[in-house]
Design a protein around this motif. Structure first.
Motif, PDB file in Angstrom:
ATOM      1  N   ALA A  68      -7.937  -1.634   4.753  1.00 48.39           N
ATOM      2  CA  ALA A  68      -6.721  -1.081   4.146  1.00 48.39           C
ATOM      3  C   ALA A  68      -6.822  -1.077   2.629  1.00 48.39           C
ATOM      4  CB  ALA A  68      -5.508  -1.887   4.601  1.00 48.39           C
ATOM      5  N   GLN A  69      -7.325  -2.179   2.080  1.00 56.28           N
ATOM      6  CA  GLN A  69      -7.461  -2.258   0.623  1.00 56.28           C
ATOM      7  C   GLN A  69      -8.467  -1.237   0.114  1.00 56.28           C
ATOM      8  OE1 GLN A  69      -8.293  -6.162  -0.884  1.00 56.28           O
ATOM      9  NE2 GLN A  69      -8.661  -5.451  -2.961  1.00 56.28           N
ATOM     10  N   MET A  70      -9.574  -1.083   0.829  1.00 61.71           N
ATOM     11  CA  MET A  70     -10.585  -0.112   0.416  1.00 61.71           C
ATOM     12  C   MET A  70     -10.041   1.309   0.502  1.00 61.71           C
ATOM     13  SD  MET A  70     -14.022  -1.726   2.154  1.00 61.71           S
ATOM     14  CE  MET A  70     -15.002  -0.321   1.624  1.00 61.71           C
ATOM     15  N   ALA A  71      -9.285   1.609   1.562  1.00 59.35           N
ATOM     16  CA  ALA A  71      -8.709   2.948   1.706  1.00 59.35           C
ATOM     17  C   ALA A  71      -7.713   3.222   0.578  1.00 59.35           C
ATOM     18  CB  ALA A  71      -8.025   3.070   3.069  1.00 59.35           C
ATOM     19  N   ILE A  84       1.715  11.759   2.260  1.00 58.43           N
ATOM     20  CA  ILE A  84       0.926  11.561   3.486  1.00 58.43           C
ATOM     21  C   ILE A  84      -0.099  10.433   3.326  1.00 58.43           C
ATOM     22  CG2 ILE A  84      -0.811  12.627   4.988  1.00 58.43           C
ATOM     23  CD1 ILE A  84       0.747  15.241   4.777  1.00 58.43           C
ATOM     24  N   PRO A  85      -0.869  10.371   2.206  1.00 56.79           N
ATOM     25  CA  PRO A  85      -1.827   9.259   2.065  1.00 56.79           C
ATOM     26  C   PRO A  85      -1.141   7.893   2.117  1.00 56.79           C
ATOM     27  CG  PRO A  85      -2.314  10.971   0.469  1.00 56.79           C
ATOM     28  CD  PRO A  85      -0.994  11.328   1.084  1.00 56.79           C
ATOM     29  N   ALA A  86       0.010   7.761   1.456  1.00 54.83           N
ATOM     30  CA  ALA A  86       0.722   6.478   1.435  1.00 54.83           C
ATOM     31  C   ALA A  86       1.193   6.089   2.830  1.00 54.83           C
ATOM     32  CB  ALA A  86       1.919   6.570   0.478  1.00 54.83           C
ATOM     33  N   VAL A  87       1.786   7.037   3.546  1.00 57.98           N
ATOM     34  CA  VAL A  87       2.296   6.751   4.892  1.00 57.98           C
ATOM     35  C   VAL A  87       1.150   6.450   5.845  1.00 57.98           C
ATOM     36  CG1 VAL A  87       3.558   7.710   6.860  1.00 57.98           C
ATOM     37  CG2 VAL A  87       4.373   8.135   4.531  1.00 57.98           C
ATOM     38  N   ALA A  88       0.042   7.184   5.708  1.00 55.93           N
ATOM     39  CA  ALA A  88      -1.102   6.985   6.599  1.00 55.93           C
ATOM     40  C   ALA A  88      -1.687   5.585   6.449  1.00 55.93           C
ATOM     41  CB  ALA A  88      -2.170   8.041   6.324  1.00 55.93           C
ATOM     42  N   VAL A  89      -1.879   5.138   5.204  1.00 57.05           N
ATOM     43  CA  VAL A  89      -2.428   3.800   4.970  1.00 57.05           C
ATOM     44  C   VAL A  89      -1.435   2.737   5.427  1.00 57.05           C
ATOM     45  CG1 VAL A  89      -3.214   2.164   3.210  1.00 57.05           C
ATOM     46  CG2 VAL A  89      -3.895   4.566   3.074  1.00 57.05           C
ATOM     47  N   TYR A 101       0.834  -1.203   0.000  1.00 57.28           N
ATOM     48  CA  TYR A 101       0.000   0.000   0.000  1.00 57.28           C
ATOM     49  C   TYR A 101       0.872   1.259   0.000  1.00 57.28           C
ATOM     50  CZ  TYR A 101      -3.675  -3.309   1.296  1.00 57.28           C
ATOM     51  OH  TYR A 101      -4.551  -4.368   1.311  1.00 57.28           O
ATOM     52  N   LEU A 102       1.954   1.228   0.771  1.00 58.92           N
ATOM     53  CA  LEU A 102       2.862   2.375   0.831  1.00 58.92           C
ATOM     54  C   LEU A 102       3.467   2.658  -0.541  1.00 58.92           C
ATOM     55  CD1 LEU A 102       4.585   4.461   2.447  1.00 58.92           C
ATOM     56  CD2 LEU A 102       6.256   2.618   2.785  1.00 58.92           C
ATOM     57  N   CYS A 103       3.965   1.610  -1.189  1.00 62.46           N
ATOM     58  CA  CYS A 103       4.608   1.780  -2.499  1.00 62.46           C
ATOM     59  C   CYS A 103       3.600   2.148  -3.580  1.00 62.46           C
ATOM     60  CB  CYS A 103       5.347   0.506  -2.889  1.00 62.46           C
ATOM     61  SG  CYS A 103       6.727   0.096  -1.810  1.00 62.46           S
ATOM     62  N   ASN A 104       2.440   1.514  -3.555  1.00 65.52           N
ATOM     63  CA  ASN A 104       1.423   1.752  -4.580  1.00 65.52           C
ATOM     64  C   ASN A 104       0.952   3.199  -4.585  1.00 65.52           C
ATOM     65  OD1 ASN A 104      -0.155   0.672  -6.717  1.00 65.52           O
ATOM     66  ND2 ASN A 104      -1.938   0.624  -5.380  1.00 65.52           N
ATOM     67  N   LEU A 105       0.884   3.811  -3.395  1.00 63.98           N
ATOM     68  CA  LEU A 105       0.430   5.200  -3.293  1.00 63.98           C
ATOM     69  C   LEU A 105       1.587   6.195  -3.395  1.00 63.98           C
ATOM     70  CD1 LEU A 105      -2.224   4.810  -0.440  1.00 63.98           C
ATOM     71  CD2 LEU A 105      -2.675   5.224  -2.874  1.00 63.98           C
ATOM     72  N   SER A 106       2.814   5.679  -3.539  1.00 65.81           N
ATOM     73  CA  SER A 106       3.987   6.560  -3.607  1.00 65.81           C
ATOM     74  C   SER A 106       4.584   6.682  -5.001  1.00 65.81           C
ATOM     75  CB  SER A 106       5.086   6.052  -2.660  1.00 65.81           C
ATOM     76  OG  SER A 106       4.663   6.095  -1.321  1.00 65.81           O
ATOM     77  N   VAL A 107       4.347   5.694  -5.880  1.00 64.55           N
ATOM     78  CA  VAL A 107       5.062   5.680  -7.159  1.00 64.55           C
ATOM     79  C   VAL A 107       4.720   6.883  -8.039  1.00 64.55           C
ATOM     80  CG1 VAL A 107       5.547   3.215  -7.281  1.00 64.55           C
ATOM     81  CG2 VAL A 107       3.336   4.047  -8.058  1.00 64.55           C
ATOM     82  N   TYR A 108       3.454   7.284  -8.086  1.00 66.59           N
ATOM     83  CA  TYR A 108       3.102   8.406  -8.954  1.00 66.59           C
ATOM     84  C   TYR A 108       3.575   9.749  -8.397  1.00 66.59           C
ATOM     85  CZ  TYR A 108       0.645   5.316 -12.071  1.00 66.59           C
ATOM     86  OH  TYR A 108       0.371   4.322 -12.977  1.00 66.59           O
ATOM     87  N   PRO A 109       3.449   9.994  -7.077  1.00 69.02           N
ATOM     88  CA  PRO A 109       4.081  11.208  -6.546  1.00 69.02           C
ATOM     89  C   PRO A 109       5.596  11.235  -6.787  1.00 69.02           C
ATOM     90  CG  PRO A 109       2.477  10.388  -4.978  1.00 69.02           C
ATOM     91  CD  PRO A 109       2.584   9.357  -6.058  1.00 69.02           C
ATOM     92  N   LEU A 110       6.254  10.086  -6.692  1.00 62.14           N
ATOM     93  CA  LEU A 110       7.697  10.028  -6.965  1.00 62.14           C
ATOM     94  C   LEU A 110       7.988  10.351  -8.426  1.00 62.14           C
ATOM     95  CD1 LEU A 110       8.906   6.919  -4.929  1.00 62.14           C
ATOM     96  CD2 LEU A 110       9.687   9.281  -4.657  1.00 62.14           C
ATOM     97  N   TYR A 111       7.135   9.879  -9.320  1.00 62.02           N
ATOM     98  CA  TYR A 111       7.319  10.168 -10.741  1.00 62.02           C
ATOM     99  C   TYR A 111       7.149  11.667 -11.001  1.00 62.02           C
ATOM    100  CZ  TYR A 111       7.218   9.491 -15.773  1.00 62.02           C
ATOM    101  OH  TYR A 111       7.517   9.539 -17.107  1.00 62.02           O
ATOM    102  N   ALA A 112       6.134  12.264 -10.357  1.00 62.24           N
ATOM    103  CA  ALA A 112       5.917  13.704 -10.508  1.00 62.24           C
ATOM    104  C   ALA A 112       7.103  14.489  -9.953  1.00 62.24           C
ATOM    105  CB  ALA A 112       4.628  14.115  -9.795  1.00 62.24           C
ATOM    106  N   LEU A 113       7.687  14.009  -8.854  1.00 64.00           N
ATOM    107  CA  LEU A 113       8.860  14.662  -8.277  1.00 64.00           C
ATOM    108  C   LEU A 113      10.058  14.529  -9.213  1.00 64.00           C
ATOM    109  CD1 LEU A 113      10.012  16.174  -5.857  1.00 64.00           C
ATOM    110  CD2 LEU A 113      10.522  13.963  -4.804  1.00 64.00           C
ATOM    111  N   TYR A 114      10.183  13.382  -9.869  1.00 64.27           N
ATOM    112  CA  TYR A 114      11.244  13.171 -10.852  1.00 64.27           C
ATOM    113  C   TYR A 114      11.116  14.175 -12.001  1.00 64.27           C
ATOM    114  CZ  TYR A 114      13.079  11.130 -15.169  1.00 64.27           C
ATOM    115  OH  TYR A 114      13.679  10.941 -16.386  1.00 64.27           O
ATOM    116  N   VAL A 115       9.902  14.355 -12.507  1.00 61.93           N
ATOM    117  CA  VAL A 115       9.671  15.310 -13.593  1.00 61.93           C
ATOM    118  C   VAL A 115       9.989  16.725 -13.129  1.00 61.93           C
ATOM    119  CG1 VAL A 115       7.908  16.327 -15.091  1.00 61.93           C
ATOM    120  CG2 VAL A 115       7.987  13.859 -14.779  1.00 61.93           C
TER     121      VAL A 115
END
Length: 348
Positions: free
Chosen positions: A118-121, A98-103, A65-79
Motif C-alpha cells: 500500500a505504501q509503495m502504491a 480514483i487512485p486515492a479510492v483504489a489504494v 492513503y485516501l487523504c494523501n492522494l486526495s488533497v491535491y485533486p481537491l485543491y485543483a477542484l477548489y481553484v
C-alpha cells in the motif's frame, strides 16, 4: 518538541476548517470546496498524529492513503470553482480521485499488505496525482488572469495577487510533499527532525487557508457578463472598422478615464459585443483590454504632466483613470520604459 510536531499541522487544519464551516451558510461554491479541502487535510494530519504516536490501525493507515492522494485533486477542484467561467459540476471530476479510492480499498481489504504494498502504491501514485493537479490548477489560474485582463481596465482592483500566491504555495507544498514521501514517514519516527516538515507544512497550510478565506475573486461577475453577452455586429463587419469605432470612442469620450471601465462598457459604447471587442483589441492592438486602456491613460497622463503648474503624481494617476498610484507607476514604466519621475526630469 516531538509531541508538538505531531499535532501542529492537524491543529492548523482543524481550526481553519472550523472557521470555514462556521461561515458555510454564506459561503460560495469555492469556499465550500476549500472547507472540504480542510476536512480532508485535517483527517490526513490526524492520521499522521496517530502514526507518529504509535496509535495507528489498519483503518487509519488506509484513511491516510485516501487523504494523501486526495488533497491535491481537491485543491485543483477548489481553484476550478474559484476561477471557472462556468460553475463546475463536481461529479464530472470524481475520476480524479480514483487512485486515492483504489489504494484505500485495497489497503483496507488487506490486498496490498505484503512488502509494504500500500505504501509503495501510494508513493508511486503521489507524484503523478500531484503534478497533474498542480498543472490543472496553474492552467486555470492563468486562463482566469487572461479573462480578467480582458474584462477589467483596472484588474489590480480584483486582487489577482493572492490568486498567484495560492499557486506558489501549492507548488512549494508539493515539493515538500515529494521530499517527505521519498524519505518515508518512518524516517521521522521519534526524531526531532519531524519538526522541520511539521513547521513547514503548518505555515504553508495556514497561508493557503488564510488567503483562500480572505480573498474573493470576480469570477461570478465575469460569468454573468459572458452569459448575457449578445452579438450586435453584422456578419460583414470587419475588425478594422470596429477598431476605428473603438479608437474614436476612446478619443472623443475619453472612456479610459473611468476607473471602473470594463470591456462590456466599451462594447456598449461602440454598439458591439464584449467578446468581439476583446478579440479585436487582442488581435489588432496585440494587447489585453487592460493594457490597451492603460496605453490611452499613459498618453493622457503625459499630457497632464506637461501642464503648468505641475500636478502631483497621485493627481495625474487619478485623473487618468488609474485605481491607485502603484498601478500607475507600474503601467507607466511598462509602456515608456522609465518611471514617471524620471520622465518628468527628462522633460524638464
Amino acid at each position: 518538541m516531538y509531541s508538538l510536531a505531531t499535532t501542529m499541522p492537524f491543529m492548523v487544519c482543524l481550526v481553519w476548517t472550523a472557521i470555514l464551516l462556521f461561515q458555510i451558510r454564506k459561503a460560495d461554491r469555492a469556499h465550500i470546496a476549500l472547507a472540504v479541502f480542510g476536512i480532508v487535510t485535517s483527517a490526513l494530519y490526524f492520521c499522521h498524529y496517530l502514526h507518529f504516536n504509535g496509535l495507528q490501525s489498519r483503518f487509519s493507515e488506509s484513511l491516510y492513503y485516501l487523504c494523501n492522494l486526495s488533497v491535491y485533486p481537491l485543491y485543483a477542484l477548489y481553484v476550478k470553482c474559484l476561477t471557472g467561467k462556468s460553475v463546475p459540476r463536481t461529479w464530472t471530476y470524481l475520476w480524479w480521485f480514483i487512485p486515492a479510492v483504489a489504494v484505500f480499498v485495497c489497503s483496507l481489504a488487506g490486498w496490498l499488505q505484503g512488502l509494504g504494498g500500500a505504501q509503495m502504491a501510494a508513493q508511486a501514485l503521489f507524484p503523478l496525482v500531484t503534478i497533474y493537479s498542480s498543472v490543472i490548477a496553474a492552467r486555470d489560474l492563468f486562463r482566469f488572469r487572461l479573462s480578467v485582463n480582458n474584462f477589467y481596465s483596472n484588474p489590480e482592483e480584483k486582487r489577482l495577487d493572492p490568486l498567484f500566491v495560492l499557486l506558489v504555495l501549492l507548488v512549494v507544498t508539493a515539493m515538500m510533499s515529494f521530499t517527505v514521501n521519498l524519505l518515508g514517514r518512518d524516517h521521522f519516527m521519534g526524531s526531532w527532525e519531524l519538526m522541520i516538515p511539521s513547521v513547514g507544512f503548518s505555515a504553508l497550510l495556514f497561508s493557503i487557508f488564510y488567503f483562500g478565506n480572505k480573498t474573493e475573486f470576480p469570477a461570478d461577475e465575469v460569468r454573468v457578463a459572458e452569459s448575457v453577452d449578445g452579438f450586435s455586429d453584422s456578419d460583414d463587419s470587419s475588425q478594422a472598422a470596429l477598431m476605428e469605432k473603438i479608437q474614436a470612442q476612446m478619443q472623443a469620450q475619453q472612456l479610459f478615464r473611468s476607473k471602473g471601465l470594463t470591456v462590456a462598457d466599451l462594447a456598449e459604447a461602440v454598439g458591439s459585443n464584449r467578446t468581439y471587442v476583446s478579440a479585436c483589441i487582442n488581435q489588432l492592438a496585440k494587447q489585453s483590454f487592460s493594457d490597451y486602456v492603460n496605453s490611452w491613460r499613459i498618453r493622457y497622463a503625459r499630457l497632464l504632466m506637461e501642464e503648468k503648474p505641475p500636478l502631483s503624481i497621485t493627481e495625474v494617476a487619478d485623473r487618468s483613470g488609474f485605481s491607485d498610484r502603484v498601478s500607475f507607476y507600474r503601467s507607466f514604466k511598462k509602456i515608456t520604459g522609465v518611471s514617471p519621475s524620471e520622465w518628468m526630469e527628462h522633460k524638464g
